[in-house]
Structures are given as C-alpha cells and as structure tokens.
Design an enzyme around this catalytic site. Structure first.
Site, PDB file in Angstrom:
ATOM      1  CB  SER A   1     -10.578  -6.306   6.856  1.00 22.59           C
ATOM      2  OG  SER A   1     -11.535  -6.059   5.899  1.00 22.59           O
TER       3      SER A   1
ATOM      4  NE  ARG B   1     -12.430  -3.774  -4.219  1.00 24.13           N
ATOM      5  CZ  ARG B   1     -12.479  -4.898  -3.122  1.00 24.13           C
ATOM      6  NH1 ARG B   1     -13.056  -5.709  -3.804  1.00 24.13           N
ATOM      7  NH2 ARG B   1     -12.168  -4.247  -2.001  1.00 24.13           N
TER       8      ARG B   1
ATOM      9  NE  ARG C   1     -16.226  14.570 -12.998  1.00 24.59           N
ATOM     10  CZ  ARG C   1     -17.882  14.716 -12.561  1.00 24.59           C
ATOM     11  NH1 ARG C   1     -18.537  14.460 -13.440  1.00 24.59           N
ATOM     12  NH2 ARG C   1     -18.034  15.243 -11.643  1.00 24.59           N
TER      13      ARG C   1
ATOM     14  CD  GLN D   1      -5.687   4.376   6.708  1.00 26.23           C
ATOM     15  OE1 GLN D   1      -6.582   3.655   7.206  1.00 26.23           O
ATOM     16  NE2 GLN D   1      -4.986   4.547   5.731  1.00 26.23           N
TER      17      GLN D   1
ATOM     18  CD  GLU E   1      -8.233  -4.807  -3.702  1.00 24.73           C
ATOM     19  OE1 GLU E   1      -7.102  -5.800  -3.754  1.00 24.73           O
ATOM     20  OE2 GLU E   1      -8.645  -5.190  -2.309  1.00 24.73           O
TER      21      GLU E   1
ATOM     22  CE  LYS F   1      -5.408   1.242   6.533  1.00 21.02           C
ATOM     23  NZ  LYS F   1      -6.762   1.555   5.141  1.00 21.02           N
TER      24      LYS F   1
ATOM     25  CE  LYS G   1      -4.051  -1.505   2.005  1.00 18.39           C
ATOM     26  NZ  LYS G   1      -4.381  -3.270   1.707  1.00 18.39           N
TER      27      LYS G   1
ATOM     28  CD  GLU H   1      -7.724  -1.919  -0.807  1.00 17.02           C
ATOM     29  OE1 GLU H   1      -6.504  -2.680  -0.279  1.00 17.02           O
ATOM     30  OE2 GLU H   1      -8.852  -2.757   0.566  1.00 17.02           O
TER      31      GLU H   1
END
Ligand SMILES: Nc1ncnc2c1ncn2[C@@H]1O[C@H](COP(=O)(O)OP(=O)(O)O)[C@@H](O)[C@H]1O
Ligand SMILES: [Mg+2]
Length: 314
Positions: A142, A266, A234, A176, A283, A135, A92, A281
C-alpha cells in the site's frame, strides 16, 4: 537436508514475523530454511534447492533490478513462483489481461507515463464524483497509494499532484473509484497453497487520505481470519486458472511452461457498489500468507514448500 532460501529485503532481514515460524516448521520436515536478503551480493543462490520469494517488499521502486535478480537466480536454481510468473505479476498491468479474459476487476483508468498527460488530461480521466484512489501499477504494501475526494477541488488537486509525481518517476498510475465496501465489509484475501484453497482472511481498509511518505516499506495491516463464502472461493479459483492460461499462452516456443501449480497464490477480492465480488489483485510473487490466522495453515504451507524443495533437488 534440502536447503531453502526464504527471500526477504534488507529492511526485514529476519523475515516478516508472520513467516518466522516457517523456519522451524520446515526444519521439522527435513528442510534447512533461512532468511536471505535478495540484493545481498554475497549470496550463492546455487547453494539452495529452492528459492522462495517472501517479504521482498522493496522492489516497487527497483523493478528492473528485481527482475534482473530473478532472472539470475532462476538460471542457477529453482525459483518460485517461477520467473515468468514474477515478470508478469509484479506489474499490475496483468489485471488488464485478466479483465480481457473475463475476470471482473476494480474498474481502472490506466495512465501511462509515455503519454505525457497534462494536469487537465488527468483531471478529465479521474472519476467525477465519490472518492478515488491513485496508486502505482508496480507497488507493494500500500505504499504510494492515496485516497481522495473527487468533487473537492483541493483534494482533486492533491490527486493530480500525486499522479504527476508517479508519472514523473516513469511509473504507470492506476486511478480507481474508491470502493466504499472496503470500509465496511473489508477486503478478502484467499490463500491457495499448491493449487488448493487453504484459508482466507479479512483485511481492513488501508487508505484514509492523501498519499504521505511512510517510514517503513509497508503500511500496517489489520487482519482477521474468516470463513470465506463458497462463491468467492470459486471466483478465486477461476482467477488462478485464467492466470495460468494467460501465462501458458505467453510462454515462448523454446520456453517450458511450468506445469506445476503455483506454490502459493493469494486472490484479493472486494465488493463493488452492487455487492458483487471484484478482483483487487492476484498476488503470485510476495504475498503475506497469514499462516497464523487459520488452523493448519502453517503446516500446509511448510508441507508444500518442503515437497517443492525435494523436487528441486531431484
Ligand atoms: N479502488 C479501491 N477502493 C478501496 N480501497 C482501495 C482501492 N485500491 C486500493 N485500495 C486500498 O489500498 C490497499 C493497497 O492497494 P493494492 O491495489 O492492493 O496494492 P498493493 O500491491 O500495495 O497491496 C488495498 O488493500 C485497499 O485497502
Ligand atoms: Mg494489496
């Protein structure tokens, strides 16, 4: 008949149930598809015209091994999304690059294992109020993510212990603020097939407390189909275009920047406290595509996979 490997993990040898209908849909398009476990040493990857990563959800703790696998497969046949995408998108840290390129992401503190941060140093980097999330930067499903209360000393202590555990495993930690809209509005996942928006779903909140060991390789999700707001589609398109630009810029001289659109992408979006969409995120490796939640989605996915396999053979 073209041959397609739908890549999964040993815990889900018959694919995620959401992907099972793909087998028949691909067969109807003249493609013989089968579930293949990525770390099954007996597989001859060159037997396939196309290898599509699907539910390989156990790679987070075996990242190096997974990347080595992807490199090996990529040298033998057509792997999608392609190797450079897999290398970039399984960690990430790519979110940081997207942020630097102008994408609004969930505000993140990046805690790197090589900094050897003390508990005190972690404490000062955590949010001062509200709730927070700890995380790992390499993660899926998750797993290893926890939710804590910033001002509660006990909860904060658990957050520090969680972060220390991940850092001790040599994993980067992302801290976060917990975005409260995830509990009310939910997270939105926008699915793109071959560069076109196909459908969108809403995903309910996944985290309800401290990180605890779970049995499986992913936490159960509650999903519903939605009509996505044009503004978010968009934004999702811009995120994908930015990712392409970054990946093209990374491609070395001798390396060929893959000129095809991502077979699938995604874009997971949440709302910040002002109601503005931010990226959770992007994906590009092994996202659930949720074909059962939208009319025609399975056909669009099968069409795209079958066409790409024919291209692989050509
Ligand atoms: N900052 C956050 N605020 C609220 N929920 C979060 C936050 N970060 C993660 N989550 C929850 O945890 C889930 C998993 O986090 P995510 O970053 O998407 O990792 P994964 O790769 O495991 O899907 C999200 O779908 C969301 O429900
Ligand atoms: Mg996610």
């Amino acid at each position: 008949m073209t041959r397609i490997a739908l890549v999964t993990c040993s815990r889900l040898p018959d694919l995620d149930p959401e992907d099972t209908p793909l087998l028949a849909a691909l067969a109807a398009r003249g493609a013989s598809a089968q579930a293949v476990v990525w770390d099954d040493a007996t597989v001859r990857w060159s037997d396939f015209d196309l290898v599509v990563v699907r539910s390989a959800w156990d790679y987070a703790q075996r990242h190096e091994e997974f990347l080595a696998w992807a490199e090996r497969v990529s040298s033998q046949t057509r792997l999608v999304n392609p190797l450079p995408v897999i290398v970039w998108n399984t960690d990430k840290h790519y979110l940081r690059e997207l942020e630097a390129a102008g994408v609004r992401i969930v505000p993140t503190q990046w805690l790197e294992p090589e900094r050897h941060l003390s508990s005190r140093a972690l404490h000062t980097r955590f949010p001062a109020h509200g709730e927070m999330v700890i995380k790992p930067a390499v993660s899926a499903g998750s797993i290893d993510a926890g939710r804590y209360t910033a001002i509660d000393a006990q909860s904060r202590g658990l957050a520090i212990a969680h972060a220390r555990r991940l850092l001790a495993e040599n994993r980067t930690v992302m801290a976060q603020r917990y975005l409260a809209s995830v509990d009310t509005v939910g997270e939105r996942a926008h699915v793109f097939i071959d560069g076109e928006h196909s459908h969108s779903v809403r995903k309910e909140a996944m985290l309800d407390g401290p990180d605890v060991a779970v049995e499986g390789i992913y936490k159960e999700e509650r999903i519903s189909g939605i009509e996505a707001p044009e503004e978010e589609i968009r934004m999702a398109r811009e995120v994908i275009a930015t990712a392409r630009r970054l990946l093209e810029a990374r491609a070395g001289d001798g390396e060929r920047a893959d000129d095809l659109p991502f077979l699938y992408a995604r874009v997971d979006v949440v709302s910040d406290d002002d109601g503005r969409p931010v990226l959770m995120e992007l994906e590009l490796v092994e996202p659930s595509l949720f074909p059962s939640y939208a009319e025609g989605a399975l056909d669009r996915i099968a069409d795209a996979f079958a066409a790409r396999a024919r291209r692989g053979r050509a």
